[in-house]
Design an enzyme around this catalytic site. Structure first.
Site, PDB file in Angstrom:
ATOM      1  CE  LYS A 113     -32.695 -15.190  27.582  1.00  0.00           C
ATOM      2  NZ  LYS A 113     -34.007 -14.894  27.595  1.00  0.00           N
TER       3      LYS A 113
HETATM    4  C1  LIG Z   1     -34.811 -13.916  26.812  1.00  0.00           C
HETATM    5  C2  LIG Z   1     -36.227 -13.891  26.505  1.00  0.00           C
HETATM    6  C3  LIG Z   1     -36.891 -13.029  25.498  1.00  0.00           C
HETATM    7  C4  LIG Z   1     -36.229 -12.237  24.660  1.00  0.00           C
HETATM    8  O1  LIG Z   1     -35.186 -12.861  23.755  1.00  0.00           O
HETATM    9  P1  LIG Z   1     -34.136 -11.977  23.183  1.00  0.00           P
HETATM   10  O2  LIG Z   1     -32.989 -12.944  22.451  1.00  0.00           O
HETATM   11  O3  LIG Z   1     -33.326 -11.402  24.197  1.00  0.00           O
HETATM   12  O4  LIG Z   1     -34.522 -11.104  22.028  1.00  0.00           O
HETATM   13  C5  LIG Z   1     -38.137 -13.435  25.262  1.00  0.00           C
HETATM   14  N1  LIG Z   1     -38.882 -14.246  25.826  1.00  0.00           N
HETATM   15  C6  LIG Z   1     -38.385 -15.057  26.890  1.00  0.00           C
HETATM   16  C7  LIG Z   1     -39.393 -15.894  27.848  1.00  0.00           C
HETATM   17  C8  LIG Z   1     -37.039 -14.764  27.317  1.00  0.00           C
HETATM   18  O5  LIG Z   1     -36.543 -15.397  28.176  1.00  0.00           O
END
Ligand SMILES: *Cc1c(COP(=O)(O)O)cnc(C)c1O
Length: 470
Positions: A113
């Site tokens: 993120k």
């Molecule tokens: C947010 C997240 C996901 C999922 O990603 P999306 O964009 O919501 O599909 C997968 N793995 C981790 C570690 C995350 O923080």
């Protein structure tokens, strides 16, 4: 480039406006009015660019209302070796079974993120300064999103962050990560309740229109277009990293929850990046796997969402999914309105007639990984390669192995580092030292800055009021 809503009833908007928006006023999600097409020659020219140069080329196709020099500056300040740990920003490595892993998790909070949120922080600051506005982000987090937002917005001018978290429900590492921030514009609020209670408080504050207006309350959730556009870049970077010329095709496997990450992959593919397949990996919360296997989309309630050992994928309503369905339905907003009316009354919808198109034209396949699969994958990779995968990435690797065709190159996106999930790692491989990036040793011992409040929206409002009137 102008932006439109998937529900069709919002006036066309520029990037700077879309950046500060959550849902469109008509309840839809914003998307560019068309996807820019990247020709073979352009692709060839992009091979060999640095991550920052590539990010500028890709993002400037979508962001046409920020002067090129300013956009370049925002990007150069965002994607630095200092913040992301390497000059390549998203380096790719190969496991002994041939699966490639693209590291997206070397940013400040050790999860992918950061790739988007760090850009968002700088873009927000730029747009707000230009327009003489301020913004107060109110959010609820059970871990990853809140910390990524705080690390992206700390110290930014014109922005305050009020982040609600459930008191005592996050890991010691997650708490320390957020609460140890001493920046004056970051306000950690621990609510005596559960994550859902925190979310309800956010909704209650948001629905007080006059409060929202007076205090410029905004959000940074996963539907934000600025996040998606920043994520498109690393699909290009990953592709160039594992190919030598543009006749080669590559598949990406994406551990998924809200469909934000893989949505960016879909957009890269629509732009002409030679992506063979987009492999959606889910955990026990398999709403997306079910859709890509059967064509039926049946979102579940919070009560029917499992708590798993890959917690950032514990999602049963994929908030970005509407963006893909809009493209699938030939961008017919009337159909989207009708489909989401069914979702709204808890029914979901059946697009099984579109399965051929979903697979052949859009390249989507899927698979799921359960607790035991996840642990087994972590243990196998540890044995074979001597490295520890985080549980979410392990879900991706499990699914990638399962669906891989002969000769197919699969890049699995690494969405977090093992250091964030020591408990699951220990369960998989026993007592091991889980390496932590330098600088995070002793994180839990740092002084923390957090105020604990009862589960009450009025109390949160008064904290916001008092802070902003200082
Ligand atoms: C947010 C997240 C996901 C999922 O990603 P999306 O964009 O919501 O599909 C997968 N793995 C981790 C570690 C995350 O923080």
């Amino acid at each position: 480039m102008k932006y439109i809503s998937t529900r069709g009833a919002t006036a066309h908007k520029a990037f700077s406006e879309v950046l500060l928006m959550g849902l469109a006023p008509d309840g839809g999600l914003m998307l560019p009015e068309h996807y820019p097409h990247v020709s073979e020659q352009t692709l060839e020219a992009w091979r060999g660019l640095s991550y920052q140069e590539l990010a500028f080329e890709v993002m400037s196709l979508f962001i046409t209302d920020i002067p090129a020099d300013d956009l370049r500056d925002i990007i150069n300040r965002t994607y630095t070796e200092e913040v992301f740990g390497s000059r390549e920003i998203t380096p790719v490595r190969t496991l002994s079974d041939g699966i490639k892993i693209q590291a997206l998790s070397n940013g400040p909070t050790l999860a992918f993120k950061d790739m988007a949120m760090q850009f968002l922080g700088n873009a927000f600051e730029y747009v707000l300064a230009k327009e003489g506005k301020t913004l107060n982000i109110l959010g609820a987090t059970s871990g990853d999103t809140g910390s990524a937002a705080e690390y992206a917005l700390r110290g930014k001018k014109g922005i305050h962050v009020f982040m609600l978290s459930p008191e005592g429900k996050m890991s010691a590492f997650q708490r320390a990560q957020m609460y140890s921030l001493q920046d004056e514009n970051i306000h950690n609020i621990a609510v005596l309740g559960m994550f859902d209670d925190c979310q309800d408080i956010v909704k209650a504050v948001q629905s007080d229109a006059s409060f929202k207006e007076k205090y410029q309350i905004g959000t940074v959730n996963s539907i934000n277009w600025g996040r998606i556009v920043a994520q498109v870049v690393y699909y290009f970077a990953g592709y160039f990293n594992v190919t030598t010329d543009n006749s080669q095709k590559v598949s990406f496997c994406v551990p998924s929850g809200n469909f934000g990450n893989v949505c960016a992959g879909h957009i890269a593919r629509q732009m002409g990046l030679p992506i063979h397949r987009l492999i959606v990996a889910t955990n026990e919360n398999d709403v997306l796997d079910e859709f890509f296997k059967t064509g039926e989309y049946r979102p579940r309630s919070t009560a029917d969402t499992y708590v798993t050992s890959s917690p950032s994928m514990d999602i049963s309503k994929a908030s970005n999914f509407e963006r893909f369905i809009f493209d699938l339905m030939e961008r017919d907003a009337v159909q989207i309105e009708a489909l989401w009316a069914e979702v709204g009354i808890g029914k979901g919808f059946d697009l099984s007639l579109q399965l051929g198109k979903i697979r052949n034209q859009y390249g989507f396949v899927s698979g799921k990984s359960l607790h035991q699969d996840r642990l087994a994958t972590i243990a196998e990779v540890y044995r074979a390669d001597g490295e520890l995968l985080d549980p979410h990435t392990a879900d991706g690797v499990k699914v990638a192995r399962e669906v891989r065709e002969a000769g197919e190159t699969i890049v699995c996106l690494e969405t977090a580092l093992a250091a964030k999930f020591e408990e699951a790692i220990r369960e998989a491989v026993g007592e091991v030292a889980v390496a932590r990036p330098s600088g995070l040793a002793g994180l839990e011992a740092l002084p923390q800055r957090v105020q604990t409040v009862p589960n009450n929206a009025e109390v949160v409002k008064s904290i916001i009021r008092e802070t902003l009137h200082k």
